[in-house]
Design a protein around this motif. Structure first.
Motif, PDB file in Angstrom:
ATOM      1  N   ARG A 189     -46.531 -90.587 -26.634  1.00 29.89           N
ATOM      2  CA  ARG A 189     -46.727 -90.225 -28.042  1.00 29.89           C
ATOM      3  C   ARG A 189     -48.102 -89.624 -28.290  1.00 29.89           C
ATOM      4  O   ARG A 189     -48.518 -89.465 -29.431  1.00 29.89           O
ATOM      5  CB  ARG A 189     -46.518 -91.468 -28.915  1.00 29.89           C
ATOM      6  CG  ARG A 189     -45.079 -91.984 -28.865  1.00 29.89           C
ATOM      7  CD  ARG A 189     -44.918 -93.233 -29.697  1.00 29.89           C
ATOM      8  NE  ARG A 189     -45.687 -94.337 -29.163  1.00 29.89           N
ATOM      9  CZ  ARG A 189     -46.274 -95.270 -29.905  1.00 29.89           C
ATOM     10  NH1 ARG A 189     -46.216 -95.195 -31.228  1.00 29.89           N
ATOM     11  NH2 ARG A 189     -46.932 -96.260 -29.342  1.00 29.89           N
ATOM     12  N   HIS A 190     -48.798 -89.323 -27.210  1.00 34.57           N
ATOM     13  CA  HIS A 190     -50.123 -88.715 -27.318  1.00 34.57           C
ATOM     14  C   HIS A 190     -50.357 -87.886 -26.073  1.00 34.57           C
ATOM     15  O   HIS A 190     -49.756 -88.145 -25.015  1.00 34.57           O
ATOM     16  CB  HIS A 190     -51.204 -89.807 -27.438  1.00 34.57           C
ATOM     17  CG  HIS A 190     -52.527 -89.291 -27.909  1.00 34.57           C
ATOM     18  ND1 HIS A 190     -53.430 -88.681 -27.061  1.00 34.57           N
ATOM     19  CD2 HIS A 190     -53.104 -89.280 -29.134  1.00 34.57           C
ATOM     20  CE1 HIS A 190     -54.513 -88.330 -27.740  1.00 34.57           C
ATOM     21  NE2 HIS A 190     -54.338 -88.672 -28.995  1.00 34.57           N
ATOM     22  N   ARG A 191     -51.184 -86.872 -26.181  1.00 34.03           N
ATOM     23  CA  ARG A 191     -51.491 -86.039 -25.020  1.00 34.03           C
ATOM     24  C   ARG A 191     -52.059 -86.871 -23.889  1.00 34.03           C
ATOM     25  O   ARG A 191     -51.790 -86.611 -22.715  1.00 34.03           O
ATOM     26  CB  ARG A 191     -52.487 -84.952 -25.428  1.00 34.03           C
ATOM     27  CG  ARG A 191     -52.913 -84.056 -24.278  1.00 34.03           C
ATOM     28  CD  ARG A 191     -53.883 -82.994 -24.730  1.00 34.03           C
ATOM     29  NE  ARG A 191     -54.417 -82.258 -23.593  1.00 34.03           N
ATOM     30  CZ  ARG A 191     -55.488 -82.638 -22.903  1.00 34.03           C
ATOM     31  NH1 ARG A 191     -56.134 -83.739 -23.243  1.00 34.03           N
ATOM     32  NH2 ARG A 191     -55.917 -81.923 -21.875  1.00 34.03           N
ATOM     33  N   HIS A 192     -52.834 -87.881 -24.209  1.00 32.20           N
ATOM     34  CA  HIS A 192     -53.358 -88.797 -23.199  1.00 32.20           C
ATOM     35  C   HIS A 192     -52.369 -89.941 -23.038  1.00 32.20           C
ATOM     36  O   HIS A 192     -52.081 -90.663 -23.993  1.00 32.20           O
ATOM     37  CB  HIS A 192     -54.730 -89.328 -23.614  1.00 32.20           C
ATOM     38  CG  HIS A 192     -55.797 -88.279 -23.636  1.00 32.20           C
ATOM     39  ND1 HIS A 192     -56.622 -88.035 -22.565  1.00 32.20           N
ATOM     40  CD2 HIS A 192     -56.155 -87.387 -24.598  1.00 32.20           C
ATOM     41  CE1 HIS A 192     -57.456 -87.049 -22.865  1.00 32.20           C
ATOM     42  NE2 HIS A 192     -57.191 -86.647 -24.098  1.00 32.20           N
ATOM     43  N   ARG A 193     -51.857 -90.119 -21.826  1.00 34.04           N
ATOM     44  CA  ARG A 193     -50.727 -91.024 -21.604  1.00 34.04           C
ATOM     45  C   ARG A 193     -51.026 -92.468 -21.974  1.00 34.04           C
ATOM     46  O   ARG A 193     -50.109 -93.218 -22.332  1.00 34.04           O
ATOM     47  CB  ARG A 193     -50.271 -90.952 -20.140  1.00 34.04           C
ATOM     48  CG  ARG A 193     -51.300 -91.417 -19.122  1.00 34.04           C
ATOM     49  CD  ARG A 193     -50.804 -91.276 -17.697  1.00 34.04           C
ATOM     50  NE  ARG A 193     -49.675 -92.142 -17.429  1.00 34.04           N
ATOM     51  CZ  ARG A 193     -49.796 -93.408 -17.037  1.00 34.04           C
ATOM     52  NH1 ARG A 193     -50.992 -93.952 -16.910  1.00 34.04           N
ATOM     53  NH2 ARG A 193     -48.739 -94.128 -16.788  1.00 34.04           N
ATOM     54  N   ASN A 194     -52.280 -92.892 -21.924  1.00 31.78           N
ATOM     55  CA  ASN A 194     -52.615 -94.279 -22.239  1.00 31.78           C
ATOM     56  C   ASN A 194     -53.223 -94.463 -23.624  1.00 31.78           C
ATOM     57  O   ASN A 194     -53.626 -95.569 -23.979  1.00 31.78           O
ATOM     58  CB  ASN A 194     -53.581 -94.850 -21.188  1.00 31.78           C
ATOM     59  CG  ASN A 194     -52.872 -95.209 -19.889  1.00 31.78           C
ATOM     60  OD1 ASN A 194     -51.672 -95.487 -19.896  1.00 31.78           O
ATOM     61  ND2 ASN A 194     -53.601 -95.190 -18.786  1.00 31.78           N
ATOM     62  N   ARG A 195     -53.311 -93.382 -24.404  1.00 36.47           N
ATOM     63  CA  ARG A 195     -53.937 -93.489 -25.713  1.00 36.47           C
ATOM     64  C   ARG A 195     -53.081 -94.332 -26.663  1.00 36.47           C
ATOM     65  O   ARG A 195     -53.587 -95.093 -27.476  1.00 36.47           O
ATOM     66  CB  ARG A 195     -54.160 -92.097 -26.295  1.00 36.47           C
ATOM     67  CG  ARG A 195     -55.052 -92.061 -27.511  1.00 36.47           C
ATOM     68  CD  ARG A 195     -56.484 -92.484 -27.177  1.00 36.47           C
ATOM     69  NE  ARG A 195     -57.099 -91.721 -26.131  1.00 36.47           N
ATOM     70  CZ  ARG A 195     -57.766 -90.576 -26.294  1.00 36.47           C
ATOM     71  NH1 ARG A 195     -57.841 -90.040 -27.498  1.00 36.47           N
ATOM     72  NH2 ARG A 195     -58.334 -89.977 -25.267  1.00 36.47           N
ATOM     73  N   LYS A 196     -51.739 -94.167 -26.573  1.00 37.99           N
ATOM     74  CA  LYS A 196     -50.817 -95.002 -27.343  1.00 37.99           C
ATOM     75  C   LYS A 196     -49.883 -95.699 -26.370  1.00 37.99           C
ATOM     76  O   LYS A 196     -49.305 -95.049 -25.501  1.00 37.99           O
ATOM     77  CB  LYS A 196     -50.007 -94.152 -28.331  1.00 37.99           C
ATOM     78  CG  LYS A 196     -50.808 -93.642 -29.516  1.00 37.99           C
ATOM     79  CD  LYS A 196     -49.901 -92.955 -30.526  1.00 37.99           C
ATOM     80  CE  LYS A 196     -50.689 -92.515 -31.756  1.00 37.99           C
ATOM     81  NZ  LYS A 196     -49.802 -91.854 -32.769  1.00 37.99           N
ATOM     82  N   PRO A 197     -49.715 -97.007 -26.482  1.00 38.74           N
ATOM     83  CA  PRO A 197     -48.860 -97.728 -25.526  1.00 38.74           C
ATOM     84  C   PRO A 197     -47.398 -97.345 -25.687  1.00 38.74           C
ATOM     85  O   PRO A 197     -46.969 -96.858 -26.739  1.00 38.74           O
ATOM     86  CB  PRO A 197     -49.096 -99.200 -25.891  1.00 38.74           C
ATOM     87  CG  PRO A 197     -49.504 -99.171 -27.332  1.00 38.74           C
ATOM     88  CD  PRO A 197     -50.287 -97.902 -27.509  1.00 38.74           C
ATOM     89  N   HIS A 198     -46.629 -97.596 -24.622  1.00 40.47           N
ATOM     90  CA  HIS A 198     -45.191 -97.370 -24.697  1.00 40.47           C
ATOM     91  C   HIS A 198     -44.564 -98.283 -25.745  1.00 40.47           C
ATOM     92  O   HIS A 198     -45.035 -99.397 -25.992  1.00 40.47           O
ATOM     93  CB  HIS A 198     -44.539 -97.664 -23.341  1.00 40.47           C
ATOM     94  CG  HIS A 198     -44.831 -96.646 -22.288  1.00 40.47           C
ATOM     95  ND1 HIS A 198     -44.805 -95.288 -22.527  1.00 40.47           N
ATOM     96  CD2 HIS A 198     -45.134 -96.778 -20.967  1.00 40.47           C
ATOM     97  CE1 HIS A 198     -45.083 -94.636 -21.421  1.00 40.47           C
ATOM     98  NE2 HIS A 198     -45.290 -95.516 -20.457  1.00 40.47           N
TER      99      HIS A 198
END
Length: 555
Positions: free
Chosen positions: A321-330
């Motif tokens: 949900r963000h360009r950075h894969r860890n910026r928003k959790p699954h």
């Protein structure tokens, strides 16, 4: 600090004689750096055990000498599509000039470090590689399906599963207990990912012993217990918590040897206020608003009338949900399966249906994972799949994949079409026409005999083969030159001008043609060829009168 690898740049180079890849080097030649991406490297180590799969991700014809331009390209399976990622030749180093991330035991080899940089670019940054699951990287390397086994609840046939997995084309990783990362007295590392690289059954005085061999991405610190760098299956189940098996096809899960599988892929979205219905909780909740997918399955060797159960694998992946894969959790995701007494594939099932029907399958728990999958044994027939999040009003995009021996799969209440083949078919307005034309080509009555369907299927397989042979960059589209080559291989020769006109007529705004439009074009071209042969006696050419032109099918 960034330092270039090669000497054609102005700054000091990393090595005077760099190589991209070497077939003479040992396969497991990579070591983890300071970033905590052991999960990525464990998957990468598994990839090196299959050279043909590795070549798809890492084109091995790249070098620092021939046609060198200071950039390198890699391919990743990114939510339904193979996408290229290009990086330059500059790599992070410490004050001593040493690589701080992935490195090779062969100091002049750089394919691993460059691949890690490309994956970091795809994920957002090196920092975004700090936390992850082995299964995430395995899917991104292969587009396969992962099966995760909790070793505390391992099935009794675990050894048989491992034996089949190592025999077939699979990649296998595993993870230790998720405590704070530290080296134990036995040589294992807590909170760490490993690659399973082999298994052996040996005969001892007291009977057979089952051994597994593991590889630590650090390149050092190995198991110190019995059997040296191998360990018994029992020790493996004791010290490891998860086993992840990634297959290119789901044959292992079904125990059907030598069988061909097909799959379809559909994209969807949970949108607040529209399609984010959450889990099934109470009779009058908004669960029914979730996207609805209709699935029809049957066994190909016995036709749709067979009552023998069909093996089906369903995979649900959520997009970041963000360009950075860890910026928003699954989000926590899962899917339900229903058996509707329902024939209309265009209208969504209303809320009343879910008040009155119990699902055949539902999530045992909603998992906060990139992918959740489940194997199902289904009687031939029509089913309803509802993917959802654990809570209503949560937004995300997702990919829903279905694998089986034979099936048709599409979303209800959308304009998406049916995908018959193994490959993804783009969704557009001509898909309904596509299905109609297939049957119109055979006869005008709308009925199809077994032999006619076999002939039709052979045509579709030929079209698929020539299309994807010419789609060299895996984009899902052909330009006019690729189209000309594909049609020529299928037996139809077009001039340059005519081929360009066909791309304008059947292609999109970008003047490229997708698979559905390619099939439509081929069917019409063959119809025109048949009509032409009916009007000429020697097949060498004729001049047509206005009345004769009307004999040709409309385009």
């Amino acid at each position: 600090m960034m330092k270039p690898i090669h000497k054609n740049t102005a700054n000091q180079e990393l090595h005077s004689n760099p190589q991209f890849y070497s077939t003479q080097a040992k396969r497991l030649d990579l070591c983890q750096g300071v970033v905590g991406d052991c999960w990525f490297l464990a998957a990468l180590q598994a990839l090196t055990l299959h050279q043909d799969i590795l070549k798809r991700v890492v084109p091995l014809n790249q070098s620092f000498t021939e046609k060198y331009a200071g950039i390198f390209q890699f391919w990743f399976w990114h939510f339904g599509k193979w996408v290229p990622v290009v990086v330059d030749d500059r790599l992070p180093v410490n004050e001593a000039g040493q690589l701080v991330f992935v490195s090779s035991t062969y100091k002049n080899l750089f394919w691993g470090a460059l691949l890690e940089k490309a994956y970091a670019k795809l994920s957002g940054s090196y920092e975004d590689l700090q936390i992850g699951q082995v299964s995430d990287a395995l899917v991104d390397f292969t587009g396969g399906v992962t099966m995760t086994i909790n070793l505390e609840e391992a099935p009794s046939n675990l050894w048989d599963l491992l034996a089949q997995a190592t025999y077939r084309r699979t990649l296998i990783g595993c993870q230790t207990h998720p405590q704070e990362q530290r080296v134990l007295e036995n040589g294992l590392v807590n909170g760490h990912a490993y690659t399973l690289t082999g298994i052996w059954k040996v005969t001892c005085k007291y009977g057979p012993e089952y051994l597994v061999r593991l590889r630590n991405p650090w390149g050092k610190v190995e198991w110190k217990g019995d059997w040296s760098d191998r360990m018994t299956l029992q020790d493996f189940k004791t010290h490891f918590v998860l086993l992840v098996i990634c297959e290119l096809t789901p044959g292992l899960l079904s125990h059907e040897v030598g069988q061909k599988w097909t799959y379809t892929v559909q994209e969807g979205r949970w949108e607040k206020g529209y399609t984010a219905g959450g889990r099934l909780q109470s009779p009058r909740d908004i669960f029914w608003k979730n996207p609805q997918f209709l699935l029809s399955v049957w066994r190909p060797e016995q036709g749709q009338r067979s009552l023998k159960p069909c093996s089906v694998l369903v995979s649900l992946l959520q997009k970041p949900r963000h360009r950075h894969r860890n910026r928003k959790p699954h989000l926590s995701i899962g899917f339900y399966l229903f058996r509707p007494q329902y024939r209309d594939g265009q209208r969504r099932l209303p809320s009343e249906f879910f008040w009155r029907n119990v699902p055949l399958s539902k999530p045992e728990e909603f998992l906060r994972e990139k992918e959740v999958s489940k194997k199902l044994w289904l009687a031939p027939g029509t089913y309803l799949i509802i993917p959802c999040t654990s809570e209503a009003h949560q937004e995300s995009e997702f990919i829903l994949r279905v694998f089986s021996r034979k099936h048709i799969f599409h979303e209800i209440g959308s304009h998406s079409g049916v995908v018959f083949s193994k490959e993804i078919v783009d969704q557009n307005e001509e898909q309904n026409e596509f299905v109609t034309k297939l049957f119109e080509k055979l006869n005008a009555s709308g009925t199809v005999s077994i032999q006619e369907f076999r002939d039709l299927w052979k045509q579709l397989m030929l079209y698929k083969e020539v299309f994807h042979k010419q789609d060299t960059n895996r984009s899902g589209y052909l330009n006019w030159l690729q189209l000309q080559a594909a049609m020529m291989e299928a037996g139809i020769v077009l001039s340059d001008n005519v081929c360009k006109l066909m791309v304008i007529r059947y292609g999109g705004p970008n003047l490229q043609i997708n698979f559905v439009s390619f099939v439509l074009l081929m069917l019409r071209a063959e119809n025109m060829e048949d009509a032409f042969q009916n009007l000429t006696q020697d097949g060498k050419g004729i001049y047509l009168q206005k009345s004769e032109v009307r004999c040709f099918p409309e385009s």
